[in-house]
Design an enzyme around this catalytic site. Structure first.
Site, PDB file in Angstrom:
ATOM      1  N   SER A 117       0.780  -1.235   0.000  1.00  0.00           N
ATOM      2  CA  SER A 117       0.000   0.000   0.000  1.00  0.00           C
ATOM      3  C   SER A 117       0.810   1.284   0.000  1.00  0.00           C
ATOM      4  O   SER A 117       0.224   2.366  -0.040  1.00  0.00           O
ATOM      5  CB  SER A 117      -0.984  -0.005   1.166  1.00  0.00           C
ATOM      6  OG  SER A 117      -2.097  -0.780   0.822  1.00  0.00           O
ATOM      7  N   TYR A 210     -10.494   1.938   6.200  1.00  0.00           N
ATOM      8  CA  TYR A 210      -9.512   1.633   5.161  1.00  0.00           C
ATOM      9  C   TYR A 210     -10.116   0.677   4.143  1.00  0.00           C
ATOM     10  O   TYR A 210     -10.593  -0.400   4.491  1.00  0.00           O
ATOM     11  CB  TYR A 210      -8.292   1.001   5.829  1.00  0.00           C
ATOM     12  CG  TYR A 210      -7.053   1.000   4.987  1.00  0.00           C
ATOM     13  CD1 TYR A 210      -6.166   2.064   5.022  1.00  0.00           C
ATOM     14  CD2 TYR A 210      -6.763  -0.071   4.172  1.00  0.00           C
ATOM     15  CE1 TYR A 210      -5.015   2.058   4.262  1.00  0.00           C
ATOM     16  CE2 TYR A 210      -5.617  -0.090   3.409  1.00  0.00           C
ATOM     17  CZ  TYR A 210      -4.744   0.980   3.452  1.00  0.00           C
ATOM     18  OH  TYR A 210      -3.603   0.962   2.696  1.00  0.00           O
ATOM     19  N   SER A 211     -10.087   1.071   2.875  1.00  0.00           N
ATOM     20  CA  SER A 211     -10.668   0.239   1.818  1.00  0.00           C
ATOM     21  C   SER A 211      -9.844   0.373   0.554  1.00  0.00           C
ATOM     22  O   SER A 211      -9.687   1.466   0.007  1.00  0.00           O
ATOM     23  CB  SER A 211     -12.111   0.650   1.529  1.00  0.00           C
ATOM     24  OG  SER A 211     -12.611  -0.033   0.391  1.00  0.00           O
ATOM     25  N   ASN A 212      -9.333  -0.747   0.060  1.00  0.00           N
ATOM     26  CA  ASN A 212      -8.559  -0.741  -1.177  1.00  0.00           C
ATOM     27  C   ASN A 212      -9.395  -0.332  -2.377  1.00  0.00           C
ATOM     28  O   ASN A 212      -8.861   0.124  -3.385  1.00  0.00           O
ATOM     29  CB  ASN A 212      -7.968  -2.130  -1.392  1.00  0.00           C
ATOM     30  CG  ASN A 212      -6.962  -2.483  -0.324  1.00  0.00           C
ATOM     31  OD1 ASN A 212      -5.828  -2.030  -0.351  1.00  0.00           O
ATOM     32  ND2 ASN A 212      -7.366  -3.279   0.648  1.00  0.00           N
ATOM     33  N   GLY A 356       3.088  -0.801   3.901  1.00  0.00           N
ATOM     34  CA  GLY A 356       2.420  -1.683   2.965  1.00  0.00           C
ATOM     35  C   GLY A 356       2.517  -3.139   3.364  1.00  0.00           C
ATOM     36  O   GLY A 356       3.522  -3.581   3.922  1.00  0.00           O
TER      37      GLY A 356
END
Length: 407
Positions: A117, A210-212, A356
């Site tokens: 990330s 938190y969301s990809n 990440g």
């Protein structure tokens, strides 16, 4: 493959064994192999970062060495790597453990790893450059740029803003926890369709999670606005401008890191086989987490960003305008636009980075306002305790370098 929240990037789970190499040895062969700091020249493309006449102090060398060795010996990671940069741009690298537990190969100095990330910070920089150019508005709605694309149960692209995507306040559900167990190539639109089958987590602007999926949409937005692949935009607008030499966005089907790299591993549970996951397809992470880089390049990237080499001051200020962040980030951390501010335990300062988690690898680190930087990587996705140990080592190194500067 959950990213670093309560749903952090988890491994793929029980996969087709024909697609993976099961390592029959144990992590014990990784113990006790430690390589001391080797000098790396400052970034050639960073004229404001002149070579330093000094190198990290012996005490600091010791703390980095001991910290990496503890990650290998006590936490059981196969390998740990670190790069420490002083305020003048001089970097030293460190390694511990083994780069390949099947044959005991050395850990390559400043080897390439999948940085997960941290990719989000690169994607956010591209979006903010488009904002500076007047092509995108931070408070413009997603439907303005991707009409009709982002809609579902409680999901309305006419209400979600670009800022909310970058700050994880959109409420879009994360697709990652719903991926199947097969290792394969994913198209970004397939990933978005998977996310949109699920209900929104909250109304836009009414929370933080938190969301990809947010950065999946941001990547699609970049492509629609520029007419070019997000990988090309990241390369030309960020990687080249920052003078990064070992960072790239893998092409479709490109599974092996291009340069020297330690192998990345996954162990589903205690006592389970250790699986070599180095060449598992990373396309599921796309604009949210697909980059390959090195610790030293991450130091250079975040340093260039904070020095204003990648964004005009108004957009950099927006990027560092934060809201309180929950897990997976450290206590007191705040999330900006693809950038995380974390308080140091001493001195009242904040360092900026992201971190990440990607199949086989974990990275933590960041840079202070005066250019001191550290990044640490390990070659597995560790549990919460080990991640905390990594964060504590980052904090210790940055605090000790501050003391050395004052002394």
């Amino acid at each position: 493959m959950r990213e670093q929240t309560e749903q952090r990037f988890r491994p793929y789970g029980q996969r087709d064994k024909s697609r993976r190499e099961v390592v029959t040895g144990t992590l014990a062969v990784a113990m006790g192999v430690l390589t001391a700091g080797a000098a790396v020249p400052p970034a050639a493309a960073a004229p404001s970062a002149a070579p330093s006449a000094t190198v990290p102090s012996p005490a600091r060398h010791g703390s980095v060495r001991q910290g990496l060795e503890a990650l290998v010996r006590s936490d059981g990671v196969p390998a740990a790597l670190a790069s420490v940069t002083d305020g003048k741009g001089h970097t030293r690298t460190y390694t511990a453990g083994v780069g390949d537990i099947a044959n005991g190969a050395k850990v390559p100095r400043d080897g390439q790893v999948r940085v997960g990330s941290n990719t989000k910070a690169f994607t956010a920089v591209v979006v903010l450059q488009l904002v500076a150019e007047g092509t995108v508005r931070l408070d413009g709605h997603v439907d303005t740029y991707l009409p009709g694309l982002v809609h579902g149960d409680g999901i309305d692209g006419g209400r979600v803003t670009v800022r909310q995507l970058l700050q994880h306040t959109s409420g879009l559900p994360d697709y990652v926890g719903h991926l199947g167990d097969d290792i394969r190539y994913y198209e970004p639109r397939d990933l978005l369709d998977l996310a949109l089958r699920h209900k929104a987590d909250f109304a836009p602007g009414e929370g933080w999670k938190y969301s990809n999926t947010n950065y999946l949409v941001a990547g699609l937005l970049v492509q629609k606005v520029t007419g070019r692949p997000v990988a090309v935009e990241i390369d030309q607008r960020v990687i080249r401008r920052a003078g990064l030499r070992h960072t790239y966005f893998p092409a479709p089907g490109e599974l092996r890191p291009r340069e020297r790299h330690p192998r990345g591993y996954h162990q589903a549970s205690a006592g389970a086989p250790v699986v070599d996951a180095t060449e598992w397809d990373p396309s599921w992470a796309w604009a949210a987490g697909q980059l390959v880089s090195t610790n030293s390049d991450l130091n250079r990237f975040y340093s260039a960003l904070l020095r204003g080499r990648l964004l005009p001051r108004p957009q950099l200020d927006q990027m560092r305008t934060t809201v309180p962040a929950g897990r997976p980030f450290a206590d007191g951390a705040r999330y900006g636009l693809g950038l995380v501010g974390t308080p140091l335990s001493r001195g009242g300062q904040v360092f900026w980075g992201h971190g990440g988690s990607m199949t086989g690898y974990e990275t933590r680190g960041g840079v202070t306002e005066d250019g001191r930087a550290v990044h640490i990587a390990v070659t597995t996705q560790p549990g919460e305790t080990t991640r905390k140990h990594m964060e504590e080592l980052v904090d210790e190194v940055l605090c000790s370098t501050a003391g050395a500067r004052k002394g």
